[in-house]
Design an enzyme around this catalytic site. Structure first.
Site, PDB file in Angstrom:
ATOM      1  N   LYS A  99      40.686  28.703  23.255  1.00 25.19           N
ATOM      2  CA  LYS A  99      40.546  28.100  24.593  1.00 25.19           C
ATOM      3  C   LYS A  99      39.163  28.445  25.113  1.00 25.19           C
ATOM      4  CE  LYS A  99      42.226  28.461  29.399  1.00 25.19           C
ATOM      5  NZ  LYS A  99      43.251  28.977  30.325  1.00 25.19           N
ATOM      6  N   ASP A 148      37.166  28.409  35.218  1.00 29.79           N
ATOM      7  CA  ASP A 148      38.441  27.835  35.652  1.00 29.79           C
ATOM      8  C   ASP A 148      38.616  28.036  37.155  1.00 29.79           C
ATOM      9  OD1 ASP A 148      40.993  26.901  35.964  1.00 29.79           O
ATOM     10  OD2 ASP A 148      41.978  28.545  34.872  1.00 29.79           O
ATOM     11  N   LYS A 181      42.248  27.749  42.808  1.00 31.43           N
ATOM     12  CA  LYS A 181      42.621  29.164  42.861  1.00 31.43           C
ATOM     13  C   LYS A 181      42.089  29.800  44.148  1.00 31.43           C
ATOM     14  CE  LYS A 181      42.517  30.063  37.860  1.00 31.43           C
ATOM     15  NZ  LYS A 181      43.908  30.508  37.694  1.00 31.43           N
ATOM     16  N   ASP A 237      37.464  32.827  31.091  1.00 31.40           N
ATOM     17  CA  ASP A 237      38.521  31.941  30.593  1.00 31.40           C
ATOM     18  C   ASP A 237      38.125  31.251  29.277  1.00 31.40           C
ATOM     19  OD1 ASP A 237      41.153  31.199  30.970  1.00 31.40           O
ATOM     20  OD2 ASP A 237      40.683  29.414  32.179  1.00 31.40           O
ATOM     21  N   ASP A 259      45.779  23.630  37.427  1.00 28.68           N
ATOM     22  CA  ASP A 259      45.385  24.977  36.999  1.00 28.68           C
ATOM     23  C   ASP A 259      46.035  25.373  35.666  1.00 28.68           C
ATOM     24  OD1 ASP A 259      44.080  27.373  37.114  1.00 28.68           O
ATOM     25  OD2 ASP A 259      45.341  28.251  38.691  1.00 28.68           O
ATOM     26  N   GLU A 279      45.468  24.247  32.832  1.00 28.12           N
ATOM     27  CA  GLU A 279      44.563  23.379  32.069  1.00 28.12           C
ATOM     28  C   GLU A 279      44.386  23.823  30.625  1.00 28.12           C
ATOM     29  OE1 GLU A 279      43.595  25.911  33.752  1.00 28.12           O
ATOM     30  OE2 GLU A 279      42.247  26.855  32.297  1.00 28.12           O
ATOM     31  N   ARG A 327      46.504  24.746  28.293  1.00 24.24           N
ATOM     32  CA  ARG A 327      47.412  24.070  27.358  1.00 24.24           C
ATOM     33  C   ARG A 327      47.014  22.616  27.160  1.00 24.24           C
ATOM     34  NH1 ARG A 327      52.339  25.583  31.216  1.00 24.24           N
ATOM     35  NH2 ARG A 327      50.839  27.234  31.717  1.00 24.24           N
TER      36      ARG A 327
HETATM   37  N1  BES Z   1      43.116  30.936  32.998  1.00 23.94           N
HETATM   38  C1  BES Z   1      44.339  30.982  33.708  1.00 23.94           C
HETATM   39  C2  BES Z   1      45.215  32.171  33.290  1.00 23.94           C
HETATM   40  C3  BES Z   1      44.813  33.517  33.835  1.00 23.94           C
HETATM   41  C4  BES Z   1      45.040  33.843  35.143  1.00 23.94           C
HETATM   42  C5  BES Z   1      44.274  34.445  32.994  1.00 23.94           C
HETATM   43  C6  BES Z   1      44.711  35.093  35.620  1.00 23.94           C
HETATM   44  C7  BES Z   1      43.970  35.711  33.461  1.00 23.94           C
HETATM   45  C8  BES Z   1      44.169  36.038  34.778  1.00 23.94           C
HETATM   46  C9  BES Z   1      45.144  29.706  33.451  1.00 23.94           C
HETATM   47  O1  BES Z   1      44.389  28.569  33.285  1.00 23.94           O
HETATM   48  C10 BES Z   1      45.992  29.489  34.642  1.00 23.94           C
HETATM   49  O2  BES Z   1      45.456  29.271  35.692  1.00 23.94           O
HETATM   50  N2  BES Z   1      47.303  29.565  34.458  1.00 23.94           N
HETATM   51  C11 BES Z   1      48.211  29.416  35.537  1.00 23.94           C
HETATM   52  C12 BES Z   1      49.363  28.598  35.037  1.00 23.94           C
HETATM   53  C13 BES Z   1      50.296  28.142  36.121  1.00 23.94           C
HETATM   54  C14 BES Z   1      49.606  27.143  37.017  1.00 23.94           C
HETATM   55  C15 BES Z   1      51.519  27.538  35.480  1.00 23.94           C
HETATM   56  C16 BES Z   1      48.666  30.803  35.977  1.00 23.94           C
HETATM   57  O3  BES Z   1      48.838  31.674  35.113  1.00 23.94           O
HETATM   58  O4  BES Z   1      48.785  31.022  37.169  1.00 23.94           O
HETATM   59 ZN    ZN Z   2      42.517  28.814  32.553  1.00 18.32          ZN
HETATM   60 MN    MN Z   3      43.926  27.616  35.106  1.00 14.99          MN
END
Ligand code: BES
Ligand code: ZN
Ligand code: MN
Length: 495
Positions: free
Chosen positions: A266, A271, A278, A289, A348, A350, A352
Site C-alpha cells: 500500500k 492519507d 480525518k 501510509d 478513508d 482507501e 483496500r
Molecule cells: N491509513 C489508515 C489506517 C491507519 C489509521 C493506520 C491510523 C494507522 C493509524 C486507513 O486508510 C484508514 O483510514 N482506515 C480507516 C478505515 C475505516 C474508515 C473503516 C480506519 O482505520 O479508521
Molecule cells: Zn490509509
Molecule cells: Mn484512510
C-alpha cells in the site's frame, strides 16, 4: 557501516578504539576474563566499584586499563545467562552502539562468546550486524545542524574458528542486507509527503533497477489503469493533483520459469481520508501510509544486496488520498478490475481500494505466493498495539511460515482470522459490496474485503498500521516488516 570478521584475537593487543565485551549473571565472558587478568583485576574492580549489575542492555565504559592497548573497554550487560534471548541481544547491540557512537570510529565486538537461547552462532552474528545497521540510522537531511561528528563506522566481529571464513562472512552479508533494506524503507517513510509522492516512489524504483541487471521496473500510469478497468484505484487517486502510479519491480534472482513470490505494498503517500476527512491532530502521521510500499522497496534493495536466488515481484499501489472538487464521494459506486462493484461508503477506507486492483492485476504472474503489506486499519492498532503486525491468511502453511519468519527476525506478527462469518458485514444494498464493514472487527473486515480479490492464489495480508512507525518522542518509520519478509524469502531458498 562496515563490518569485518576475525577469529580469536589477543584482545589486550589489538589496535582499535574500543572493545565491546559482554557480562552475564555468571560474570564476564572469556575475553572479559582474559582482559581482567592481564590488567591484574582492574577491570573487575571497576565493575564492582561502579555497582554494575549486568542488567540486560546496561553499559559501563572503562578507560585506560593497565596492560591493555585499547583505551576503552565497554562492558555490556546480558542479564541472566539462561534467559538470554535474541531480544536482549538486540538491546545490548543497540545500547553498545549508542554508548560508542560520536565517541569512537572503530570497535571490536566479542558478543559471539555468548550463547543466545533462540539463535545459533551464525544467526547471532547476523543479528548483531543488522541491529548495528539499524542503530546507525540517522534521518537528518532536513536539519541545518548535524549532530553526529564521529560516527562509529567499522565494527570487527571476533568469532570462533567454526564461523570464521565462509559462514561468518555470509552471516555478515545477510545481516547487512536486511539492515540496509530496512533503513531504506525508513528513509522513504520519514520523507515528508510533499517530497515522497507516487512519482518519487517510481523514481526510487527506477534508481534501484539502474544498478542491478536482475531488477526490471515498469510503471502503469493512470491512463494504463483506465484501460485495465482499475476503477477502485482510480477512485482514490482522482481527488489528488498527484498522478497515481502502479509500480512493478521484477527481481529475477531465481531460475527462469520459477513462479515468483509477489509482494504488494500500500503506497498512499498521504492519507487525508478524502471527503471522509480525518481529524487534524496527528494527521501528519498519515505520511507513513506508504510504509507497506516502502517495505516492498526495502525488500527489493535487500534482495539485491543478499543476492537471493529467487524470483520476486514487488508491486506498489501508489496514490494520494485528498479531498477536492474531483474527489470520490461517499456513496459513489465503482467497478474494480475484477469486475466486482464497490459502494465507497467511506473514502478513508482507501487502502483496500488501491490494493484490490493491484491484487487482481498481479494474477498474471501466476504467483507461488502473494503477500500484501499495508498500513490498513486503525482497528489493527487497537487490537494488537504497536508490538506485532496483524497476519491474515486462509492458508495454514503460509501463515505458519510467516509467523516463524517473524520470530526469526525479531519482527513478529500475530495471526487474526479471515473467516467467512465476517464477510456479510461487507454487504451493500446497492453494489456487490461496501468498502467498510461497520464498527466491529475493522482489521478483519478489511482483510475480508481483500480476500475477495485473491481467490486465484495463495495469499497473506500483513496489517502494519501499528508496527510501521513510532509515534511520540521517537517518531519515525521502523522499516518493519522488511526483516520478517526477508527471513520468509530466505526460508523459501532453503527448501
Ligand atoms: N491509513 C489508515 C489506517 C491507519 C489509521 C493506520 C491510523 C494507522 C493509524 C486507513 O486508510 C484508514 O483510514 N482506515 C480507516 C478505515 C475505516 C474508515 C473503516 C480506519 O482505520 O479508521
Ligand atoms: Zn490509509
Ligand atoms: Mn484512510
Amino acid at each position: 557501516m562496515e563490518f569485518a570478521l576475525l577469529p580469536a584475537v589477543n584482545a589486550a593487543l589489538v589496535a582499535t578504539d574500543a572493545l565491546i565485551i559482554a557480562m552475564t549473571s555468571d560474570g564476564l565472558t572469556s575475553t572479559g576474563q582474559a582482559l581482567d587478568s592481564i590488567s591484574s583485576g582492574a577491570l573487575s574492580a571497576t565493575i564492582t566499584t561502579a555497582n554494575f549489575e549486568a542488567k540486560p542492555g546496561q553499559t559501563l565504559a572503562v578507560y585506560h586499563l593497565a596492560n591493555i592497548n585499547c583505551p576503552l573497554v565497554l562492558v555490556v550487560g546480558a542479564g541472566d545467562t539462561k534467559e538470554l534471548t535474541s531480544r536482549i541481544l538486540h538491546k545490548m547491540t543497540t545500547n553498545a552502539y549508542k554508548a560508542l557512537n560520536n565517541k569512537v570510529k572503530t570497535a571490536y565486538n566479542f558478543f559471539a562468546e555468548l550463547s543466545v537461547t533462540d539463535r545459533n552462532a551464525s544467526a547471532l552474528i547476523s543479528d548483531v550486524v543488522r541491529t548495528s545497521v539499524e542503530a546507525s540510522y540517522l534521518f537528518d537531511q532536513y536539519k541545518s545542524k548535524k549532530t553526529t561528528t564521529t560516527a562509529l563506522d567499522t565494527l570487527t566481529l571476533v568469532v570462533g574458528d567454526e564461523l570464521f571464513d565462509h559462514e561468518g562472512q555470509a552471516a555478515i552479508t545477510w545481516g547487512q542486507s536486511v539492515g540496509i533494506g530496512q533503513n531504506f524503507a525508513r528513509d522513504l517513510g520519514n520523507l515528508p509527503p510533499n517530497v515522497c509522492t507516487p512519482a518519487y516512489l517510481a523514481t526510487q524504483a527506477h534508481e534501484l533497477a539502474k544498478k542491478e541487471r536482475k531488477l526490471k521496473v515498469s510503471v502503469l500510469e493512470e491512463k494504463d489503469m483506465e484501460k485495465l478497468g482499475m476503477g477502485a484505484f482510480l477512485a482514490v487517486s482522482q481527488g489528488s493533483d498527484q498522478d497515481g502510479k502502479m509500480i512493478v519491480m521484477e527481481y529475477n534472482g531465481g531460475k527462469k520459469g520459477d513462479k515468483p513470490v509477489v509482494l504488494v505494498g500500500k503506497g498512499i503517500t498521504f492519507d487525508t481520508g478524502g471527503i471522509s476527512i480525518k481529524p487534524a491532530a496527528t494527521m501528519d502521521e498519515m505520511k507513513f501510509d506508504m510504509c507497506g510500499a516502502a517495505s516492498v522497496l526495502g525488500v527489493m534493495k535487500a534482495l539485491v544486496a543478499a543476492k537471493l536466488p529467487l524470483n520476486v515481484v514487488g508491486v506498489i499501489a501508489a496514490a494520494e488520498n485528498m479531498p477536492s472538487g474531483g474527489a470520490t464521494r461517499p456513496g459513489d459506486i465503482v467497478t474494480t478490475m475484477s469486475g466486482q462493484t464497490v459502494e465507497i461508503l467511506n473514502t478513508d477506507a482507501e487502502g483496500r481500494l488501491v490494493l484490490c486492483d493491484a491484487l487482481t492485476y498481479i494474477g498474471r504472474y501466476q504467483p507461488a505466493v502473494v503477500i500484501d503489506i499495508a498500513t490498513l486499519t486503525g482497528a489493527c492498532v487497537v487490537a494488537l498495539g504497536k508490538v506485532v503486525s496483524g497476519l491474515f491468511s486462509p492458508d495454514e502453511e503460509l501463515a505458519a511460515a510467516l509467523l516463524a519468519a517473524g520470530n526469526d527476525s525479531n519482527d513478529r506478527a500475530w495471526r487474526m482470522p479471515v473467516w467467512s462469518d465476517y464477510q456479510e458485514l461487507l454487504d451493500s444494498p446497492f453494489a456487490d459490496m461496501g468498502n467498510i464493514g461497520g464498527p466491529y472487527g475493522g482489521a478483519i473486515t478489511a482483510a475480508c474485503f481483500l480476500s475477495r480479490f485473491t481467490k486465484d492464489y495463495t495469499w497473506a495480508h500483513l496489517d502494519i498500521a501499528g508496527t510501521a512507525w513510532h509515534s511520540g518522542n521517537n517518531k519515525g518509520a521502523t522499516g518493519r516488516p522488511v526483516p520478517l519478509l526477508m527471513h520468509y524469502l530466505s526460508s523459501r531458498v532453503a527448501r
